[in-house]
Design an enzyme around this catalytic site. Structure first.
Site, PDB file in Angstrom:
ATOM      1  N   HIS A 145       0.814  -1.210   0.000  1.00 60.55           N
ATOM      2  CA  HIS A 145       0.000   0.000   0.000  1.00 60.55           C
ATOM      3  C   HIS A 145       0.851   1.265   0.000  1.00 60.55           C
ATOM      4  CE1 HIS A 145      -3.450  -2.469   0.564  1.00 60.55           C
ATOM      5  NE2 HIS A 145      -3.034  -2.910   1.733  1.00 60.55           N
ATOM      6  N   ALA A 146       2.147   1.115   0.213  1.00 61.11           N
ATOM      7  CA  ALA A 146       3.021   2.282   0.240  1.00 61.11           C
ATOM      8  C   ALA A 146       3.129   2.871  -1.156  1.00 61.11           C
ATOM      9  CB  ALA A 146       4.406   1.890   0.741  1.00 61.11           C
TER      10      ALA A 146
END
Length: 71
Positions: free
Chosen positions: A23-24
């Site tokens: 998700h980064a």
């Protein structure tokens, strides 16, 4: 924390770090959102590599407490 424990300055350490993960990034978890607090660099892996290379540890244990809250 790695240096303090391996040099004998502390008996143990507990590090609360933001999780790295898929998700980064610049757009975050959802379209149009920010990065949701996820780290782009894995601090735990960097600490483990430091212990292996700088302190000549043979192995490193990483314990992941995967706790979720909210939605």
């Amino acid at each position: 924390a790695v240096d303090r424990v391996l040099l004998g300055r502390s008996r143990n350490a507990f590090c609360v770090v933001r999780p790295p993960g898929h998700h980064a990034g610049w757009t975050g978890l959802l379209d149009g959102c920010f990065s949701c607090g996820f780290c782009i660099f894995n601090s735990v892996a960097a600490g483990a590599l430091h212990a292996l290379e700088s302190h000549r540890c043979e192995r490193v244990a990483i314990v992941d407490l995967d706790v979720h809250h909210g939605k």
